[in-house]
Design a protein around this motif. Structure first.
Motif, PDB file in Angstrom:
ATOM      1  N   UNK A   1      -7.380  -8.705   9.375  1.00 54.62           N
ATOM      2  CA  UNK A   1      -6.247  -8.438   8.479  1.00 54.62           C
ATOM      3  C   UNK A   1      -5.011  -9.200   8.946  1.00 54.62           C
ATOM      4  N   UNK A   2      -4.238  -9.677   7.999  1.00 58.94           N
ATOM      5  CA  UNK A   2      -2.966 -10.308   8.335  1.00 58.94           C
ATOM      6  C   UNK A   2      -1.910  -9.214   8.367  1.00 58.94           C
ATOM      7  N   UNK A   3      -1.445  -8.903   9.571  1.00 57.32           N
ATOM      8  CA  UNK A   3      -0.611  -7.712   9.724  1.00 57.32           C
ATOM      9  C   UNK A   3       0.685  -7.780   8.917  1.00 57.32           C
TER      10      UNK A   3
ATOM     11  N   UNK B   1       1.081  -8.875   6.180  1.00 61.28           N
ATOM     12  CA  UNK B   1       0.847  -8.673   4.752  1.00 61.28           C
ATOM     13  C   UNK B   1       0.189  -7.334   4.462  1.00 61.28           C
ATOM     14  N   UNK B   2       0.369  -6.391   5.353  1.00 59.58           N
ATOM     15  CA  UNK B   2      -0.255  -5.077   5.167  1.00 59.58           C
ATOM     16  C   UNK B   2       0.013  -4.557   3.761  1.00 59.58           C
ATOM     17  N   UNK B   3      -1.027  -4.069   3.124  1.00 60.11           N
ATOM     18  CA  UNK B   3      -0.889  -3.632   1.736  1.00 60.11           C
ATOM     19  C   UNK B   3      -1.908  -2.535   1.435  1.00 60.11           C
TER      20      UNK B   3
ATOM     21  N   UNK C   1     -19.826  -1.961  -6.614  1.00 61.14           N
ATOM     22  CA  UNK C   1     -18.964  -1.690  -5.474  1.00 61.14           C
ATOM     23  C   UNK C   1     -19.770  -1.101  -4.326  1.00 61.14           C
TER      24      UNK C   1
ATOM     25  N   UNK D   1      -1.762  -0.040  -0.537  1.00 59.78           N
ATOM     26  CA  UNK D   1      -1.929   0.325  -1.942  1.00 59.78           C
ATOM     27  C   UNK D   1      -3.025  -0.527  -2.579  1.00 59.78           C
ATOM     28  N   UNK D   2      -2.959  -1.810  -2.295  1.00 53.94           N
ATOM     29  CA  UNK D   2      -3.950  -2.729  -2.853  1.00 53.94           C
ATOM     30  C   UNK D   2      -5.345  -2.422  -2.292  1.00 53.94           C
ATOM     31  N   UNK D   3      -5.372  -2.171  -0.984  1.00 54.38           N
ATOM     32  CA  UNK D   3      -6.631  -1.841  -0.335  1.00 54.38           C
ATOM     33  C   UNK D   3      -7.269  -0.611  -0.990  1.00 54.38           C
TER      34      UNK D   3
ATOM     35  N   UNK E   1     -12.819  -5.667  11.740  1.00 56.35           N
ATOM     36  CA  UNK E   1     -12.061  -5.182  10.586  1.00 56.35           C
ATOM     37  C   UNK E   1     -10.556  -5.195  10.875  1.00 56.35           C
TER      38      UNK E   1
ATOM     39  N   UNK F   1     -15.758   1.584   9.219  1.00 49.46           N
ATOM     40  CA  UNK F   1     -14.475   1.020   9.610  1.00 49.46           C
ATOM     41  C   UNK F   1     -13.301   1.925   9.265  1.00 49.46           C
ATOM     42  N   UNK F   2     -13.549   2.955   8.467  1.00 46.99           N
ATOM     43  CA  UNK F   2     -12.444   3.784   8.020  1.00 46.99           C
ATOM     44  C   UNK F   2     -12.546   5.222   8.487  1.00 46.99           C
TER      45      UNK F   2
ATOM     46  N   UNK G   1      -8.918  -1.137  -4.458  1.00 47.49           N
ATOM     47  CA  UNK G   1     -10.278  -1.694  -4.451  1.00 47.49           C
ATOM     48  C   UNK G   1     -11.272  -0.707  -3.832  1.00 47.49           C
ATOM     49  N   UNK G   2     -10.796   0.003  -2.824  1.00 45.39           N
ATOM     50  CA  UNK G   2     -11.679   0.828  -2.010  1.00 45.39           C
ATOM     51  C   UNK G   2     -11.072   2.225  -1.942  1.00 45.39           C
TER      52      UNK G   2
END
Ligand code: SF4
Lengths: 429, 245
Positions: free
Chosen positions: B219-221, B223-225, B127, B227-229, B215, B243-244, B232-233
């Protein structure tokens, strides 16, 4: 226009493209060079929608002379347009790469002026990266249908992967929605890439120094749900592409409604669950030894969205089960729902040392929730509903999460779909 | 309980395994001095790190078991978890009996335990290969700070030495005050304490800005997710992500 504004427009225009994989190439760095490719690919970030960001995925331009009905970039659509120069793309790529933001570049384009001009610009970009910047990271470029084969050929010598979008699953669909595109024009570069790829592979076996042509192979993408095509047709098509053109991947993209057009279906939501079932079935074709005809047929041309294709197959062929875990052959283990490639291999390895118990299966990573209906373990059958396929079917059916706004809309939430996708990636079907 | 305590080096751990093998008083646990908490009940033996002994164990793992086993052992050690040394010891006890086959013994608890922690380390390493963010801090020097869960900076370095071969770089583990440093020909590990905030020059600021722009727009707005993001990260890594942050 400032580079930042171009980036905004041209990243936005590329975001629906599903393939972002950087795997399959083991290109090495050269002396005084920068970059290499990692054979299994690396994710560098995850965007707000939870998708992996591996490559700088952009369009060279979104100016388009064509007018494909399903596409947001179609000429008749009123939206902000921009075009990068090859140098701008190269600078962006190299500077992102040096900071470890990305694995490389995924460059696609709408058709500006004509196919040859567009392809030339794509070629120039990768040429600058490879020769001027000495860049050895991953590059995936889209070949433009209708462009001169010499341009496509030369591009292939610089990139790791090349792909041509097949766009729609049938010729009829193309005629209806993308009348300016011809099936032959799509197939032509595809077979060219396949031929060159194989030829260069053979040459490299004899002469290590002869140039590699798209060493990571080619992939394609098609849109699901914009036409009337059945899953069976789509899967047959994929099977053909894998067998005839040795494609590495076929990507399926649920149609996102982008406008009204008399020939387009009216959908409330993209058919993501259907897309998901196709990915599962595709996986079964590539790694589990299934053929399209085993999974679907003219009588049942579409997948049951509530049951994964492997369970569906196993229940339709229930007379083959249950199989004994400690005896069954590898290819049969693979056909058990809940046993993936990895667990099948582990079963074979572990049972050489000692018979596997039911508890041992869990440790190995078998998904017993599904597998238990189809196996015996040291002679014992563990399903609580017995060997009754209709009861098993019932227990395996996904209870859809009904979206609160529309109770009739059977859809998994995106989170579930993407989570499921992850499980496909690890391959435990 | 009999407890062996070692000096938190890999050689120390292997020496402890050696001593355990040639003693009648087998240890119930092996711990590093970092985690060791003396009490009145346990019988404690302090292990003196010995190069000859540790080399013997090292070679025995490679020859009698496998390279794969060595990788599991080393990665488990780098996990820096309290129980890792004991788990390694139990694993090796079985491995020396079983030989090559040991990693197929997938129904054995001790084998699964070591696989689990070694996998955690391998996963974080993989990772982090993606999540390291370099900044150009002065002409021809790229700097990245990280705070990984496990001690993986030495596992990251070979990858970047091959990839970023034409630039000088430093990957700084701020949690452990350790850095991997590369000078365009070799990398080495050195202690590093560097707490200053970095100010960016114009070029660096531009590319950070462009990366953030990318960044955001990829992203497809609809489909904001998040929790999933985050799965992974994980958010604990965000501090060091351009980016964060
Ligand atoms: S040619 Fe490509 S970019 Fe242009 S409208 Fe058709 S699909 Fe869209």
């Amino acid at each position: 226009m400032e580079i930042k504004d171009k980036l905004k427009i041209l990243a936005d225009a590329a975001k629906y493209d599903v393939s972002c994989s950087s795997s399959g190439s083991s290109r090495k760095n050269k002396a005084d060079g920068i970059g290499n490719a990692a054979i299994s690919g690396i994710c560098h970030s995850w965007s707000d929608d939870g998708r992996c960001i591996s490559l700088l995925k952009i369009l060279l331009t979104n100016y388009c002379i064509y007018n494909c009905a399903y596409c947001i970039n179609r000429a008749s659509n009123d939206l902000p347009r921009a075009a990068f120069t090859p140098n701008e793309v190269a600078e962006l790529t190299i500077n992102f790469y040096r900071r470890n933001y990305i694995e490389g570049l995924f460059l696609s384009s709408a058709i500006m002026i004509n196919p040859d001009h567009t392809m030339e610009q794509l070629l120039n970009t990768v040429k600058i990266l490879r020769t001027e910047h000495n860049f050895n990271g991953y590059i995936h470029v889209k070949a433009i249908p209708g462009a001169d084969s010499r341009l496509i050929h030369e591009t292939g010598l610089y990139v790791d992967r090349m792909s041509v979008n097949i766009e729609l699953p049938s010729n009829g669909g193309l005629k209806l929605l993308a009348p300016q595109k011809k099936k032959e024009e799509i197939i032509k570069p595809m077979s060219l890439i396949t031929k060159q790829h194989q030829q260069s592979k053979e040459e490299r076996r004899a002469f290590k120094s002869s140039p590699a042509f798209a060493p990571a192979g080619q992939s394609t993408q098609l849109i699901v749900g914009a036409t009337q095509d059945h899953d069976f047709q789509i899967l047959k098509l994929s099977e053909g592409l894998y067998n005839r053109f040795q494609l590495k991947r076929v990507y399926y993209s649920a149609y996102v409604p982008v406008g009204v057009h008399p020939n387009l279906p009216v959908l409330a939501n993209p058919p993501t669950l259907r897309e998901h079932r196709l990915y599962q079935a595709d996986w079964l074709l590539r790694f589990y030894g299934f053929s399209a005809d085993e999974l679907l047929n003219e009588r049942q041309p579409n997948f049951d969205v509530q049951l994964d294709p492997k369970c569906d197959w196993a229940l339709n062929n229930f007379s083959l089960f249950p199989i004994e875990i400690n005896k069954a052959e590898y290819h049969m283990l693979l056909r058990v729902p809940g046993i993936g490639v990895q667990s099948a291999r582990r079963i074979i390895a572990a049972r050489r040392l000692a018979p596997i118990s039911y508890d041992g299966l869990k440790k190995i990573g078998v998904v017993l929730k599904r597998a238990k209906y189809f196996i015996t373990c040291q002679g014992k059958y563990y399903s609580e509903v017995g060997l009754k396929d209709h009861l098993i079917r019932e227990s395996l059916t996904v209870k859809p999460i009904l979206s609160p706004s529309n109770q009739n809309e059977k859809q998994l939430s995106f989170f579930d779909v993407y989570k499921l996708k992850e499980s496909i990636i690890t391959g435990e079907l | 309980m009999i407890i062996f305590v070692f000096d938190n080096t890999f050689e120390g751990l292997l020496t402890a395994v050696y001593e355990a093998y040639y003693t009648n008083a087998r240890p119930d646990r092996i711990v590093t001095e970092v985690y060791h908490q003396p009490n009145l009940v346990d019988a404690v033996k302090f292990i003196e790190t010995d190069e000859v002994k540790s080399n013997k164990v090292y070679d025995a793992i490679v020859k009698k078991v496998s390279k794969e086993a060595l990788r599991h052992v080393y990665h488990a050690f780098l996990s820096e978890t309290v129980d890792a040394p004991t788990i390694i010891y139990r694993y090796l006890t079985i491995a020396f009996k079983m030989g090559q086959q040991v990693d197929h013994l997938l129904t054995n608890k001790h084998i699964l335990e070591i696989h689990k922690i070694s996998k955690k380390v391998t996963r974080e390493k993989h990772r982090m290969l993606g999540l390291v963010r370099f900044q150009l801090i002065k002409e021809d020097l790229y700097y990245a700070s990280i705070e990984p869960d496990h001690h993986i900076v030495g596992l990251l370095a070979p990858h970047f030495a091959k990839r970023m071969a034409d630039q000088n770089w430093i990957i700084h583990d701020k949690k452990r005050d350790t850095a991997a440093i590369f000078d365009k020909s070799q990398w080495f590990i050195a202690p590093l304490q560097y707490k200053n905030e970095i100010t960016n020059n114009n070029e660096e600021a531009l590319y950070q800005e462009l990366w953030k722009t990318y960044f955001k727009n990829i992203a497809i707005k609809e489909r904001k997710n998040s929790k999933l993001q985050r799965s992974f990260m994980p958010t604990r890594y965000w501090k060091h992500l351009t980016e964060k942050s």
